[in-house]
Design a protein around this motif. Structure first.
Motif, PDB file in Angstrom:
ATOM      1  N   GLY A   1       0.832  -1.195   0.000  1.00 39.86           N
ATOM      2  CA  GLY A   1       0.000   0.000   0.000  1.00 39.86           C
ATOM      3  C   GLY A   1       0.863   1.239   0.000  1.00 39.86           C
ATOM      4  O   GLY A   1       1.968   1.242  -0.509  1.00 39.86           O
TER       5      GLY A   1
ATOM      6  N   ARG B   1      -5.341  -1.396  -0.771  1.00 37.71           N
ATOM      7  CA  ARG B   1      -5.996  -2.029   0.373  1.00 37.71           C
ATOM      8  C   ARG B   1      -5.487  -1.510   1.711  1.00 37.71           C
ATOM      9  O   ARG B   1      -6.128  -1.699   2.721  1.00 37.71           O
ATOM     10  CB  ARG B   1      -5.803  -3.546   0.320  1.00 37.71           C
ATOM     11  CG  ARG B   1      -6.544  -4.189  -0.815  1.00 37.71           C
ATOM     12  CD  ARG B   1      -8.029  -4.185  -0.536  1.00 37.71           C
ATOM     13  NE  ARG B   1      -8.781  -4.700  -1.665  1.00 37.71           N
ATOM     14  CZ  ARG B   1      -9.774  -4.047  -2.237  1.00 37.71           C
ATOM     15  NH1 ARG B   1     -10.129  -2.870  -1.801  1.00 37.71           N
ATOM     16  NH2 ARG B   1     -10.415  -4.565  -3.235  1.00 37.71           N
ATOM     17  N   GLN B   2      -4.305  -0.871   1.727  1.00 39.63           N
ATOM     18  CA  GLN B   2      -3.742  -0.395   2.987  1.00 39.63           C
ATOM     19  C   GLN B   2      -3.250   1.037   2.854  1.00 39.63           C
ATOM     20  O   GLN B   2      -2.628   1.396   1.860  1.00 39.63           O
ATOM     21  CB  GLN B   2      -2.567  -1.269   3.433  1.00 39.63           C
ATOM     22  CG  GLN B   2      -2.968  -2.647   3.882  1.00 39.63           C
ATOM     23  CD  GLN B   2      -1.760  -3.410   4.408  1.00 39.63           C
ATOM     24  OE1 GLN B   2      -0.650  -3.267   3.919  1.00 39.63           O
ATOM     25  NE2 GLN B   2      -1.989  -4.221   5.417  1.00 39.63           N
TER      26      GLN B   2
ATOM     27  N   TRP C   1     -12.142   4.326   4.045  1.00 37.40           N
ATOM     28  CA  TRP C   1     -11.355   3.181   3.591  1.00 37.40           C
ATOM     29  C   TRP C   1     -12.039   1.868   3.952  1.00 37.40           C
ATOM     30  O   TRP C   1     -12.046   0.935   3.162  1.00 37.40           O
ATOM     31  CB  TRP C   1      -9.942   3.239   4.182  1.00 37.40           C
ATOM     32  CG  TRP C   1      -9.020   4.062   3.340  1.00 37.40           C
ATOM     33  CD1 TRP C   1      -9.000   5.430   3.228  1.00 37.40           C
ATOM     34  CD2 TRP C   1      -8.019   3.582   2.475  1.00 37.40           C
ATOM     35  NE1 TRP C   1      -8.028   5.817   2.346  1.00 37.40           N
ATOM     36  CE2 TRP C   1      -7.414   4.705   1.864  1.00 37.40           C
ATOM     37  CE3 TRP C   1      -7.558   2.319   2.143  1.00 37.40           C
ATOM     38  CZ2 TRP C   1      -6.371   4.587   0.949  1.00 37.40           C
ATOM     39  CZ3 TRP C   1      -6.514   2.201   1.238  1.00 37.40           C
ATOM     40  CH2 TRP C   1      -5.936   3.324   0.656  1.00 37.40           C
TER      41      TRP C   1
ATOM     42  N   GLY D   1     -10.786  -1.444   2.641  1.00 33.25           N
ATOM     43  CA  GLY D   1      -9.383  -1.194   2.952  1.00 33.25           C
ATOM     44  C   GLY D   1      -9.132  -1.015   4.438  1.00 33.25           C
ATOM     45  O   GLY D   1     -10.052  -0.998   5.244  1.00 33.25           O
TER      46      GLY D   1
END
Length: 109
Positions: A12, A40-41, A67, A72
């Motif tokens: 990420g 995702r991060q 997120w 995420g």
């Protein structure tokens, strides 16, 4: 004033903040923290943050909510002792994933 630099890793990206996180600077962080396709991060590195107010605290929670809605994860890393104490006093450490270690770049800052 708030400066944001970005570090990308295999998992990420990390936003490295320097300055104050308050009503006047929150929009800078929000723009930098927008969810990008396939990510995702997100880590938000607070090592360089010298001040945070209630608007900044609320902004961190809102970024985490956005997120999470997209599947995420957001982690807040390296708050200085004064910021960590603010988190503790208002219960933010229970609401945010906080750490001294980066998972995005694979180490400490």
């Amino acid at each position: 004033m708030l400066a944001v630099s970005v570090t990308k890793g295999a998992y990420g990206r990390c936003l490295n903040l320097k300055g104050e996180l308050d009503m006047e600077t929150l929009a800078t962080l929000e723009r930098a923290a927008e969810v990008q396709e396939g990510e995702r991060q997100l880590e938000i590195n607070l090592a360089g943050v010298s001040f945070i107010d209630s608007t900044g605290l609320r902004g961190l929670l809102e970024i985490q909510r956005r997120w999470s809605m997209k599947g995420g994860e957001v982690r807040v890393i390296n708050p200085c002792p004064e910021i960590a104490e603010v988190f503790r006093l208002v219960g933010m450490e229970e609401l945010l994933d906080c750490s001294d270690q980066s998972q995005v770049t694979g180490g400490e800052y």
